[in-house]
Design an enzyme around this catalytic site. Structure first.
Site, PDB file in Angstrom:
ATOM      1  N   ARG A   1     -18.415   8.039  37.731  1.00 36.69           N
ATOM      2  CA  ARG A   1     -18.783   9.452  37.859  1.00 36.69           C
ATOM      3  C   ARG A   1     -19.954   9.838  36.972  1.00 36.69           C
ATOM      4  NH1 ARG A   1     -13.343  12.893  37.234  1.00 36.69           N
ATOM      5  NH2 ARG A   1     -12.596  11.045  36.163  1.00 36.69           N
TER       6      ARG A   1
ATOM      7  N   GLY B   1     -15.080   2.543  38.655  1.00 35.62           N
ATOM      8  CA  GLY B   1     -14.877   2.903  37.252  1.00 35.62           C
ATOM      9  C   GLY B   1     -15.492   1.857  36.341  1.00 35.62           C
TER      10      GLY B   1
ATOM     11  N   ASP C   1     -18.014  10.192  42.586  1.00 36.57           N
ATOM     12  CA  ASP C   1     -16.584  10.405  42.331  1.00 36.57           C
ATOM     13  C   ASP C   1     -15.862   9.761  43.509  1.00 36.57           C
ATOM     14  OD1 ASP C   1     -13.960  11.397  42.196  1.00 36.57           O
ATOM     15  OD2 ASP C   1     -14.610  13.277  41.276  1.00 36.57           O
TER      16      ASP C   1
ATOM     17  N   SER D   1       0.980  21.477  38.652  1.00 33.69           N
ATOM     18  CA  SER D   1       0.698  22.105  39.949  1.00 33.69           C
ATOM     19  C   SER D   1       0.495  21.001  40.978  1.00 33.69           C
ATOM     20  CB  SER D   1      -0.588  22.938  39.849  1.00 33.69           C
ATOM     21  OG  SER D   1      -1.687  22.071  39.630  1.00 33.69           O
TER      22      SER D   1
ATOM     23  N   PRO E   1      -1.104  -4.057  33.966  1.00 41.15           N
ATOM     24  CA  PRO E   1      -1.229  -4.110  32.506  1.00 41.15           C
ATOM     25  C   PRO E   1      -0.159  -3.277  31.803  1.00 41.15           C
ATOM     26  CG  PRO E   1      -3.285  -3.333  33.555  1.00 41.15           C
ATOM     27  CD  PRO E   1      -2.178  -3.260  34.568  1.00 41.15           C
ATOM     28  N   GLY E   2       0.195  -3.718  30.632  1.00 39.89           N
ATOM     29  CA  GLY E   2       0.974  -2.911  29.698  1.00 39.89           C
ATOM     30  C   GLY E   2       0.000  -2.145  28.818  1.00 39.89           C
TER      31      GLY E   2
ATOM     32  N   LEU F   1     -12.130  -0.686  30.726  1.00 40.11           N
ATOM     33  CA  LEU F   1     -11.737  -1.939  31.362  1.00 40.11           C
ATOM     34  C   LEU F   1     -12.685  -2.336  32.495  1.00 40.11           C
ATOM     35  CD1 LEU F   1      -9.702  -4.186  31.705  1.00 40.11           C
ATOM     36  CD2 LEU F   1      -8.301  -2.625  33.075  1.00 40.11           C
TER      37      LEU F   1
ATOM     38  N   TYR G   1       4.559   0.220  35.364  1.00 39.74           N
ATOM     39  CA  TYR G   1       5.474   1.206  35.951  1.00 39.74           C
ATOM     40  C   TYR G   1       5.184   1.462  37.430  1.00 39.74           C
ATOM     41  CZ  TYR G   1       1.859   4.725  34.667  1.00 39.74           C
ATOM     42  OH  TYR G   1       0.692   5.431  34.528  1.00 39.74           O
TER      43      TYR G   1
ATOM     44  N   LYS H   1       0.152   4.734  41.775  1.00 37.46           N
ATOM     45  CA  LYS H   1       0.107   3.282  41.509  1.00 37.46           C
ATOM     46  C   LYS H   1       1.188   2.558  42.317  1.00 37.46           C
ATOM     47  CE  LYS H   1      -2.971   3.028  37.920  1.00 37.46           C
ATOM     48  NZ  LYS H   1      -4.191   2.211  37.886  1.00 37.46           N
TER      49      LYS H   1
HETATM   50  C1  HXC Z   1      -1.217  19.224  33.136  1.00 39.33           C
HETATM   51  C2  HXC Z   1      -3.304  18.902  34.055  1.00 39.33           C
HETATM   52  C3  HXC Z   1      -3.698  18.109  32.946  1.00 39.33           C
HETATM   53  C4  HXC Z   1      -2.741  17.905  31.910  1.00 39.33           C
HETATM   54  C5  HXC Z   1      -5.368  18.243  34.322  1.00 39.33           C
HETATM   55  N1  HXC Z   1      -4.376  18.948  34.868  1.00 39.33           N
HETATM   56  N2  HXC Z   1      -4.992  17.703  33.154  1.00 39.33           N
HETATM   57  N3  HXC Z   1      -2.084  19.443  34.149  1.00 39.33           N
HETATM   58  N4  HXC Z   1      -1.527  18.477  32.053  1.00 39.33           N
HETATM   59  N5  HXC Z   1      -3.023  17.158  30.844  1.00 39.33           N
HETATM   60  C6  HXC Z   1      -4.413  19.693  36.102  1.00 39.33           C
HETATM   61  C7  HXC Z   1      -5.385  20.849  36.003  1.00 39.33           C
HETATM   62  O1  HXC Z   1      -4.769  21.994  35.427  1.00 39.33           O
HETATM   63  C8  HXC Z   1      -5.722  21.073  37.479  1.00 39.33           C
HETATM   64  O2  HXC Z   1      -4.706  21.774  38.139  1.00 39.33           O
HETATM   65  C9  HXC Z   1      -5.705  19.677  38.049  1.00 39.33           C
HETATM   66  O3  HXC Z   1      -4.935  18.868  37.161  1.00 39.33           O
HETATM   67  C10 HXC Z   1      -7.106  19.077  38.125  1.00 39.33           C
HETATM   68  O4  HXC Z   1      -7.675  19.120  36.821  1.00 39.33           O
HETATM   69  P1  HXC Z   1      -9.246  19.008  36.598  1.00 39.33           P
HETATM   70  O5  HXC Z   1      -9.490  18.906  35.155  1.00 39.33           O
HETATM   71  O6  HXC Z   1      -9.943  20.069  37.381  1.00 39.33           O
HETATM   72  O7  HXC Z   1      -9.531  17.668  37.352  1.00 39.33           O
HETATM   73  P2  HXC Z   1     -10.656  16.616  37.145  1.00 39.33           P
HETATM   74  O8  HXC Z   1     -11.804  17.133  36.338  1.00 39.33           O
HETATM   75  O9  HXC Z   1     -10.955  16.088  38.477  1.00 39.33           O
HETATM   76  O10 HXC Z   1      -9.967  15.493  36.234  1.00 39.33           O
HETATM   77  C11 HXC Z   1      -9.187  14.494  36.813  1.00 39.33           C
HETATM   78  C12 HXC Z   1      -8.098  14.058  35.855  1.00 39.33           C
HETATM   79  C13 HXC Z   1      -8.694  13.654  34.492  1.00 39.33           C
HETATM   80  C14 HXC Z   1      -7.319  12.935  36.459  1.00 39.33           C
HETATM   81  C15 HXC Z   1      -7.172  15.265  35.669  1.00 39.33           C
HETATM   82  O11 HXC Z   1      -7.675  13.316  33.592  1.00 39.33           O
HETATM   83  C16 HXC Z   1      -9.645  12.522  34.615  1.00 39.33           C
HETATM   84  O12 HXC Z   1     -10.739  12.685  35.157  1.00 39.33           O
HETATM   85  N6  HXC Z   1      -9.320  11.325  34.106  1.00 39.33           N
HETATM   86  C17 HXC Z   1     -10.195  10.156  34.200  1.00 39.33           C
HETATM   87  C18 HXC Z   1     -10.047   9.311  32.994  1.00 39.33           C
HETATM   88  C19 HXC Z   1      -8.611   8.870  32.817  1.00 39.33           C
HETATM   89  O13 HXC Z   1      -7.674   9.611  33.114  1.00 39.33           O
HETATM   90  N7  HXC Z   1      -8.427   7.661  32.276  1.00 39.33           N
HETATM   91  C20 HXC Z   1      -7.090   7.214  32.012  1.00 39.33           C
HETATM   92  C21 HXC Z   1      -6.735   6.249  33.021  1.00 39.33           C
HETATM   93  S1  HXC Z   1      -5.747   5.042  32.253  1.00 39.33           S
HETATM   94  P3  HXC Z   1      -4.817  23.385  38.442  1.00 39.33           P
HETATM   95  O14 HXC Z   1      -3.574  23.680  39.191  1.00 39.33           O
HETATM   96  O15 HXC Z   1      -4.900  24.044  37.116  1.00 39.33           O
HETATM   97  O16 HXC Z   1      -6.069  23.522  39.254  1.00 39.33           O
HETATM   98  C22 HXC Z   1      -4.521   4.684  33.244  1.00 39.33           C
HETATM   99  C23 HXC Z   1      -3.686   3.556  32.712  1.00 39.33           C
HETATM  100  C24 HXC Z   1      -2.215   3.774  32.909  1.00 39.33           C
HETATM  101  O17 HXC Z   1      -4.347   5.248  34.263  1.00 39.33           O
HETATM  102  C25 HXC Z   1      -1.373   2.828  32.009  1.00 39.33           C
HETATM  103  C26 HXC Z   1      -1.278   3.275  30.597  1.00 39.33           C
HETATM  104  C27 HXC Z   1      -0.409   2.427  29.667  1.00 39.33           C
END
Ligand code: HXC
Length: 280
Positions: A41, A16, A66, A105, A188-189, A21, A147, A162
């Site tokens: 990606r 990533g 990926d 799901s 991290p917070g 970060l 968390y 995590k």
């Molecule tokens: C409910 C969700 C959803 C949402 C996706 N899904 N987003 N369900 N609420 N907001 C479901 C979809 O309906 C699908 O299920 C399944 O998850 C896969 O979704 P896709 O969009 O096809 O997956 P994909 O394109 O691979 O995306 C992966 C992801 C996405 C994780 C869902 O958010 C992503 O790529 N994120 C990368 C960037 C990111 O998240 N950065 C933040 C990290 S920060 P169905 O059943 O419909 O097929 C972090 C720090 C934590 O982690 C600490 C913070 C303080």
């Protein structure tokens, strides 16, 4: 912070690493002289990231992938070890979103767990095997979250992943320590990166709430994490192994017990309590 050239002639892989970060950590390590490999990606982001990392004078190579494509990742690690190899690894790539758990799901769970837990394990395992085969020393830093220790509602796929990565990191630290491989975590917070904010922070009032409840009355700066990651990868931390270091301005401890909430009392309430005590 680190003096000398702690990473001269050394190479690091950051998952990533194309943005947020991961890019910040890559740039910081490069500024200390490290050669960098970034995985991500989005090819376009990686191309831009390469030139940003190279601004500090170090070499940077990128691999569009990926990290849920475990076989592709293995091939990349093979490739890297057939040239320079690496001396350290940052498990930074993550996926996360907020949702009520009953709305999810199984595929939603797996989409996060396959990145955060299984992806990081795959990379660490393949890299560790190379280090052990060759007798090369290595350091792993996994980006966790506060968390990871407690779990958290509304981000349960992330909490489960995590939490698992937390256990994996500490376990491998003990098992591979004798082979010269250290593994540590950073928890991290609140840090305002584009990915985290877009996916996790519903509105400005929630951000304001996070700032207000933090003992430092602010969010973190990504530079504060990249400095810590650099330290944990460097020989300056050569006896730190299996630790998870919280970097949250005291937010986690602020949530402990009942009495930290007394910070909400106005001055005149404290005055009344003091007078009540004096009357006894
Ligand atoms: C409910 C969700 C959803 C949402 C996706 N899904 N987003 N369900 N609420 N907001 C479901 C979809 O309906 C699908 O299920 C399944 O998850 C896969 O979704 P896709 O969009 O096809 O997956 P994909 O394109 O691979 O995306 C992966 C992801 C996405 C994780 C869902 O958010 C992503 O790529 N994120 C990368 C960037 C990111 O998240 N950065 C933040 C990290 S920060 P169905 O059943 O419909 O097929 C972090 C720090 C934590 O982690 C600490 C913070 C303080």
């Amino acid at each position: 912070m680190l003096s000398g050239a702690p990473f001269k002639g050394k190479f690091y892989m950051i998952t990533g690493g194309g943005s947020g970060l991961g890019l910040e950590i890559s740039r910081r390590l490069a500024s200390y002289g490290a050669g960098i490999y970034i995985l991500g990606r989005d090819r376009e982001k990686l191309v831009k990231a390469k030139s940003l990392v190279e601004e500090s004078g170090s070499e940077c190579n990128y691999f569009p992938v990926d990290i849920r494509d475990y076989e592709d990742v293995r091939k990349i690690i093979d490739d890297i070890f057939s040239s320079s190899g690496i001396d350290g690894l940052v498990n930074n790539a993550a996926g996360n979103f907020i949702s009520r758990t009953e709305d999810l799901s199984m595929n939603a769970f797996l989409s996060v767990i396959n990145i955060v837990l299984n992806g990081s394990i795959n990379i660490t395992l393949e890299t560790g095997k190379k280090w052990i085969e060759s007798g090369r020393k290595g350091a792993v830093v996994s980006i966790l979250t506060t968390y990871a220790e407690t779990g958290s509602g509304y981000v349960i796929p992330s909490a489960a992943a995590k939490g698992g990565l937390n256990a994996f990191t500490r376990s491998i630290a003990v098992e591979w320590g004798p082979k010269g491989i250290r593994a540590n975590g950073i928890a991290p917070g609140p840090f305002k990166t584009e990915g985290a904010w877009k996916n996790l922070i519903p509105d400005q009032s929630f951000e304001d709430y996070l700032v207000n409840k933090n003992p430092m009355k602010r969010l973190g700066n990504t530079g504060e994490i990249s400095e810590l990651a650099s330290f944990l990868l460097s020989d300056y931390s050569s006896f730190i192994n299996g630790e998870v270091i919280r970097i949250d301005g005291g937010e986690f401890l602020r949530g402990s017990g009942q009495f930290n909430d007394l910070s909400m009392l106005p001055d005149d309430a404290w005055e009344k309590m003091r007078m009540r005590k004096d009357k006894k």
